[in-house]
Enzyme design. Structure first.
Site, PDB file in Angstrom:
ATOM      1  N   GLY A   1      -4.207  -1.553   6.617  1.00  0.00           N
ATOM      2  CA  GLY A   1      -4.307  -0.192   7.141  1.00  0.00           C
ATOM      3  C   GLY A   1      -3.105   0.274   7.948  1.00  0.00           C
ATOM      4  CG  ASP A   2      -0.427   0.401  11.564  1.00  0.00           C
ATOM      5  OD1 ASP A   2       0.480   1.069  11.030  1.00  0.00           O
ATOM      6  OD2 ASP A   2      -0.510   0.246  12.797  1.00  0.00           O
ATOM      7  CG  LEU A   3       0.149  -3.391   5.310  1.00  0.00           C
ATOM      8  CD1 LEU A   3       0.114  -3.510   3.791  1.00  0.00           C
ATOM      9  CD2 LEU A   3       0.127  -4.783   5.946  1.00  0.00           C
ATOM     10  CB  THR A   4       4.767  -1.025  10.399  1.00  0.00           C
ATOM     11  OG1 THR A   4       4.337  -1.848  11.503  1.00  0.00           O
ATOM     12  CG2 THR A   4       3.849   0.179  10.301  1.00  0.00           C
TER      13      THR A   4
ATOM     14  CG  ASN B   1       1.624  -3.650  12.972  1.00  0.00           C
ATOM     15  OD1 ASN B   1       1.824  -3.841  14.176  1.00  0.00           O
ATOM     16  ND2 ASN B   1       1.162  -2.512  12.490  1.00  0.00           N
TER      17      ASN B   1
END
Ligand code: ADP
Ligand code: MG
Length: 168
Positions: free
Chosen positions: A72-75, A78
């Protein structure tokens, strides 16, 4: 129904406080973020290590998806990198605040997860289109089975993104 197919490294869960709605996890003080790691390799023009980092990223995202985990927040902020001896390193996934677990295979969710990663990766690390291609190649290889629908969704959301840019 998913079965654990392969492990994904994360900080260990130490304690869950149900009253305070809090979780306590291991603090990894021997790591840097993947963002810092890639920036460092880019400034040193260390292409072999950059390729390895891209490959590891694609593989770990495929592992998440094989287990039905949509991050959901693949950066690149992370993921943490723990460097070992020689050129070895391990990627550790963090920040599961926006994560969902699929009860059945949903290629659309996976395609959107990859799109988020693509946008984040290319905006954080400009001019790395070729490097990001390696991330997707490694994902496809590590996912193994049928990722055709996932990539079709990725193409679809990319196109939508592009149209929005042209109109807006
Ligand atoms: N377990 C951990 N050990 C060491 N550093 C961490 C850990 N978890 C997070 N961090 C650091 O804190 C930053 C923010 O944490 P994160 O969980 O991504 O929260 P958010 O992005 O929602 O603020 C990370 O990018 C990383 O640098
Ligand atoms: Mg974060």
């Amino acid at each position: 129904m998913y079965f654990i197919k392969t492990c994904v490294p994360t900080p260990s869960l130490l304690y869950v406080d149900q009253i305070k709605n809090s979780i306590y996890i291991e603090y990894l003080d021997d790591c840097v973020t993947l963002k810092e790691w890639i920036d460092r390799l880019l400034s040193n023009k260390d292409e072999p290590s950059l390729d390895e980092a891209a490959k590891a990223l694609g593989e770990v995202v495929a592992k998440l998806h094989l287990n039905g985990i949509i991050h959901g927040d693949l950066t690149t902020s992370n993921f943490l990198v723990r460097a070992g001896q020689m050129n070895e390193f391990q990627l550790i996934v963090i920040d599961f605040g926006l994560t969902t677990i699929e009860s059945a295979n949903n290629p659309e969710d996976k395609g959107v997860d990859l799109y988020v990663l693509e946008r984040a990766f290319l905006s954080t690390h400009p001019n790395t289109e070729q490097l990001f291609k390696l991330v997707l190649k490694a994902y496809k290889h590590a996912y193994g089975g049928n990722s055709k629908d996932t990539f079709a969704k990725l193409d679809e959301v990319r196109l939508r993104g592009r149209k929005r840019t042209m109109v807006g």
